[in-house]
Design a protein around this motif. Structure first.
Motif, PDB file in Angstrom:
ATOM      1  N   ARG A  24       0.734  -1.088   0.005  1.00  0.00           N
ATOM      2  CA  ARG A  24       0.192   0.034   0.052  1.00  0.00           C
ATOM      3  C   ARG A  24       1.021   1.258   0.008  1.00  0.00           C
ATOM      4  NH1 ARG A  24      -2.913   3.440  -1.857  1.00  0.00           N
ATOM      5  NH2 ARG A  24      -4.510   4.648  -0.290  1.00  0.00           N
ATOM      6  N   VAL A  25       1.819   1.211   0.971  1.00  0.00           N
ATOM      7  CA  VAL A  25       2.635   2.361   0.776  1.00  0.00           C
ATOM      8  C   VAL A  25       3.459   2.757  -0.379  1.00  0.00           C
ATOM      9  CG1 VAL A  25       4.683   3.485   2.052  1.00  0.00           C
ATOM     10  CG2 VAL A  25       3.253   2.170   3.457  1.00  0.00           C
ATOM     11  N   TRP A  26       3.737   1.549  -1.173  1.00  0.00           N
ATOM     12  CA  TRP A  26       4.417   1.441  -2.617  1.00  0.00           C
ATOM     13  C   TRP A  26       3.501   2.258  -3.539  1.00  0.00           C
ATOM     14  CZ3 TRP A  26       8.906   1.199  -4.685  1.00  0.00           C
ATOM     15  CH2 TRP A  26       8.984   0.778  -6.017  1.00  0.00           C
ATOM     16  N   GLN A  27       2.312   2.089  -3.427  1.00  0.00           N
ATOM     17  CA  GLN A  27       1.218   2.927  -4.087  1.00  0.00           C
ATOM     18  C   GLN A  27       1.286   4.274  -3.902  1.00  0.00           C
ATOM     19  OE1 GLN A  27      -2.298   0.907  -2.990  1.00  0.00           O
ATOM     20  NE2 GLN A  27      -2.624  -0.229  -5.119  1.00  0.00           N
ATOM     21  N   PHE A  28       1.349   4.782  -2.578  1.00  0.00           N
ATOM     22  CA  PHE A  28       1.586   6.140  -2.225  1.00  0.00           C
ATOM     23  C   PHE A  28       2.607   6.706  -3.106  1.00  0.00           C
ATOM     24  CE2 PHE A  28      -0.233   5.211   2.419  1.00  0.00           C
ATOM     25  CZ  PHE A  28      -1.470   5.559   1.952  1.00  0.00           C
ATOM     26  N   VAL A  29       3.525   6.007  -3.297  1.00  0.00           N
ATOM     27  CA  VAL A  29       4.973   6.829  -3.876  1.00  0.00           C
ATOM     28  C   VAL A  29       5.179   6.433  -5.506  1.00  0.00           C
ATOM     29  CG1 VAL A  29       6.182   6.754  -1.766  1.00  0.00           C
ATOM     30  CG2 VAL A  29       6.649   4.899  -3.322  1.00  0.00           C
ATOM     31  N   THR A  30       4.379   5.373  -6.045  1.00  0.00           N
ATOM     32  CA  THR A  30       4.324   5.248  -7.439  1.00  0.00           C
ATOM     33  C   THR A  30       3.324   5.327  -8.224  1.00  0.00           C
ATOM     34  OG1 THR A  30       3.817   2.934  -7.043  1.00  0.00           O
ATOM     35  CG2 THR A  30       6.171   3.416  -7.099  1.00  0.00           C
ATOM     36  N   ASP A  31       1.996   5.356  -7.616  1.00  0.00           N
ATOM     37  CA  ASP A  31       0.782   5.648  -8.475  1.00  0.00           C
ATOM     38  C   ASP A  31       0.433   7.075  -8.527  1.00  0.00           C
ATOM     39  OD1 ASP A  31      -2.440   6.016  -8.004  1.00  0.00           O
ATOM     40  OD2 ASP A  31      -1.835   4.120  -9.204  1.00  0.00           O
ATOM     41  N   ALA A  32       0.055   7.524  -9.864  1.00  0.00           N
ATOM     42  CA  ALA A  32      -0.204   9.052 -10.121  1.00  0.00           C
ATOM     43  C   ALA A  32      -1.238   9.450  -9.280  1.00  0.00           C
ATOM     44  CB  ALA A  32      -0.300   9.343 -11.550  1.00  0.00           C
ATOM     45  N   ASP A  33      -2.238   8.826  -9.182  1.00  0.00           N
ATOM     46  CA  ASP A  33      -3.546   9.274  -8.427  1.00  0.00           C
ATOM     47  C   ASP A  33      -3.230   9.404  -7.032  1.00  0.00           C
ATOM     48  OD1 ASP A  33      -4.951   9.411 -10.782  1.00  0.00           O
ATOM     49  OD2 ASP A  33      -5.991   7.105 -10.379  1.00  0.00           O
ATOM     50  N   GLU A  34      -2.334   8.720  -6.311  1.00  0.00           N
ATOM     51  CA  GLU A  34      -1.875   8.810  -5.005  1.00  0.00           C
ATOM     52  C   GLU A  34      -1.062   9.914  -4.724  1.00  0.00           C
ATOM     53  OE1 GLU A  34      -3.286   7.362  -2.535  1.00  0.00           O
ATOM     54  OE2 GLU A  34      -4.433   5.970  -3.294  1.00  0.00           O
ATOM     55  N   TRP A  61      -0.187  14.321  -2.469  1.00  0.00           N
ATOM     56  CA  TRP A  61       0.781  14.768  -1.616  1.00  0.00           C
ATOM     57  C   TRP A  61       2.092  15.269  -2.353  1.00  0.00           C
ATOM     58  CZ3 TRP A  61       5.753  12.629  -0.859  1.00  0.00           C
ATOM     59  CH2 TRP A  61       5.798  11.296  -1.634  1.00  0.00           C
ATOM     60  N   PHE A  62       2.382  14.838  -3.544  1.00  0.00           N
ATOM     61  CA  PHE A  62       3.600  15.148  -4.146  1.00  0.00           C
ATOM     62  C   PHE A  62       3.325  16.551  -4.661  1.00  0.00           C
ATOM     63  CE2 PHE A  62       6.977  14.956  -7.276  1.00  0.00           C
ATOM     64  CZ  PHE A  62       7.807  14.378  -6.602  1.00  0.00           C
ATOM     65  N   PRO A  63       4.363  17.381  -4.720  1.00  0.00           N
ATOM     66  CA  PRO A  63       4.318  18.837  -4.866  1.00  0.00           C
ATOM     67  C   PRO A  63       4.178  18.851  -6.433  1.00  0.00           C
ATOM     68  CG  PRO A  63       6.605  18.426  -4.549  1.00  0.00           C
ATOM     69  CD  PRO A  63       5.729  17.171  -4.191  1.00  0.00           C
ATOM     70  N   SER A  64       4.422  17.906  -7.639  1.00  0.00           N
ATOM     71  CA  SER A  64       3.988  18.174  -9.003  1.00  0.00           C
ATOM     72  C   SER A  64       2.977  16.747  -9.267  1.00  0.00           C
ATOM     73  CB  SER A  64       5.284  17.908  -9.645  1.00  0.00           C
ATOM     74  OG  SER A  64       6.135  19.174  -9.532  1.00  0.00           O
ATOM     75  N   HIS A  65       2.496  17.226 -10.304  1.00  0.00           N
ATOM     76  CA  HIS A  65       1.610  15.737 -10.784  1.00  0.00           C
ATOM     77  C   HIS A  65       2.903  15.212 -11.605  1.00  0.00           C
ATOM     78  CE1 HIS A  65      -0.991  13.354 -12.702  1.00  0.00           C
ATOM     79  NE2 HIS A  65      -0.231  13.387 -14.166  1.00  0.00           N
ATOM     80  N   ALA A  66       2.980  13.740 -11.341  1.00  0.00           N
ATOM     81  CA  ALA A  66       3.953  13.009 -11.568  1.00  0.00           C
ATOM     82  C   ALA A  66       3.571  11.521 -12.324  1.00  0.00           C
ATOM     83  CB  ALA A  66       5.044  12.508 -10.396  1.00  0.00           C
ATOM     84  N   GLU A  67       3.939  11.397 -13.412  1.00  0.00           N
ATOM     85  CA  GLU A  67       3.705   9.988 -14.043  1.00  0.00           C
ATOM     86  C   GLU A  67       4.985   9.379 -14.376  1.00  0.00           C
ATOM     87  OE1 GLU A  67       1.266  10.629 -17.507  1.00  0.00           O
ATOM     88  OE2 GLU A  67       0.134  12.149 -16.789  1.00  0.00           O
ATOM     89  N   ILE A  68       5.179   8.112 -13.736  1.00  0.00           N
ATOM     90  CA  ILE A  68       6.344   7.570 -13.663  1.00  0.00           C
ATOM     91  C   ILE A  68       6.233   6.318 -14.341  1.00  0.00           C
ATOM     92  CG2 ILE A  68       7.918   6.330 -12.153  1.00  0.00           C
ATOM     93  CD1 ILE A  68       6.568   7.773  -9.785  1.00  0.00           C
ATOM     94  N   GLU A  69       7.431   6.057 -15.403  1.00  0.00           N
ATOM     95  CA  GLU A  69       7.496   5.013 -16.231  1.00  0.00           C
ATOM     96  C   GLU A  69       8.565   4.027 -15.236  1.00  0.00           C
ATOM     97  OE1 GLU A  69       9.473   3.494 -20.475  1.00  0.00           O
ATOM     98  OE2 GLU A  69       9.473   5.686 -20.091  1.00  0.00           O
ATOM     99  N   LEU A  70       7.860   3.061 -14.565  1.00  0.00           N
ATOM    100  CA  LEU A  70       8.474   2.441 -13.421  1.00  0.00           C
ATOM    101  C   LEU A  70       9.388   1.483 -13.799  1.00  0.00           C
ATOM    102  CD1 LEU A  70       8.108   2.997 -10.405  1.00  0.00           C
ATOM    103  CD2 LEU A  70       6.605   0.993 -10.417  1.00  0.00           C
ATOM    104  N   ARG A  71      10.394   1.792 -14.263  1.00  0.00           N
ATOM    105  CA  ARG A  71      11.810   1.085 -14.645  1.00  0.00           C
ATOM    106  C   ARG A  71      13.077   1.874 -14.805  1.00  0.00           C
ATOM    107  NH1 ARG A  71      13.930   1.905 -19.569  1.00  0.00           N
ATOM    108  NH2 ARG A  71      12.566   3.150 -20.947  1.00  0.00           N
ATOM    109  N   PRO A  72      14.110   1.252 -14.395  1.00  0.00           N
ATOM    110  CA  PRO A  72      15.435   1.939 -14.420  1.00  0.00           C
ATOM    111  C   PRO A  72      15.494   2.717 -15.721  1.00  0.00           C
ATOM    112  CG  PRO A  72      15.842   0.032 -13.452  1.00  0.00           C
ATOM    113  CD  PRO A  72      14.266  -0.113 -13.798  1.00  0.00           C
ATOM    114  N   GLY A  73      15.756   3.786 -15.839  1.00  0.00           N
ATOM    115  CA  GLY A  73      15.955   4.546 -16.981  1.00  0.00           C
ATOM    116  C   GLY A  73      14.911   5.200 -17.687  1.00  0.00           C
ATOM    117  N   GLY A  74      13.624   4.803 -17.133  1.00  0.00           N
ATOM    118  CA  GLY A  74      12.352   5.313 -17.397  1.00  0.00           C
ATOM    119  C   GLY A  74      12.077   6.953 -17.091  1.00  0.00           C
TER     120      GLY A  74
END
Length: 169
Positions: A31-41, A45-58
């Motif tokens: 669940r905490v992983w969702q807080f730090v990786t899911d754009a909706d979560e 709390w995160f200061p910018s809207h962030a969309e993460i391509e969840l892989r090294p180099g993403g």
């Protein structure tokens, strides 16, 4: 009333300055992983809207921050569900999650700074953001802390300062 500061200023083994925060959440690590990786979560709390391509180099796309232009960053490392690090605005952010048991997780955020004089500014900013995450994790309404008071408290505590502060300069 004095501000309650939770960040620690430190110098990493490689000599880079950083501010670090730690929290314990009454949620399993997934669940905490969702807080730090899911754009909706992250939107809570995160200061910018962030969309993460969840892989090294993403790529990470940052947008919607009134104090920063839209930008992109690069994912440095991913070890789901325990570690995520990426570049953002010249800094690095490291999120480390440690399961304490089946229902609790230790969350550590380390902001590796590109410039030492940003420590007080970023420390105060993360206090505000993490207060929002804390409220989200508890499913409570947020009483947003006062950024200027937190910033002054970090300056008074001796954290390096002097970097431009959006809205104050």
């Amino acid at each position: 009333m004095a501000a309650d500061l939770t960040g620690t200023y430190l110098t990493l083994d490689d000599g880079r300055p950083a501010v670090r925060f730690s929290r314990t959440y009454d949620h399993p690590v997934a669940r905490v992983w969702q807080f730090v990786t899911d754009a909706d979560e992250l939107a809570h709390w995160f200061p910018s809207h962030a969309e993460i391509e969840l892989r090294p180099g993403g790529t990470i796309k940052f947008s919607g921050d009134p104090h920063m232009d839209d930008s992109t960053g690069r994912v440095i490392a991913v070890d789901e569900p325990r570690h995520l690090s990426f570049e953002w605005g010249g800094d690095e952010l490291h999120f480390d999650l440690e399961p304490l048991d089946d229902k609790r997780t230790r969350f550590t955020l380390t902001n590796v700074l590109s410039a030492t004089d940003t420590a007080a500014r970023n420390g105060a900013g993360w206090e505000v953001c993490l207060a929002a995450l804390d409220a989200r994790a508890r499913a409570e309404r947020l009483d947003r802390p006062q950024w200027k008071e937190l910033y002054q408290a970090y300056v008074d505590a001796g954290l390096p300062s002097g970097a431009p502060v959006p809205g104050m300069d």
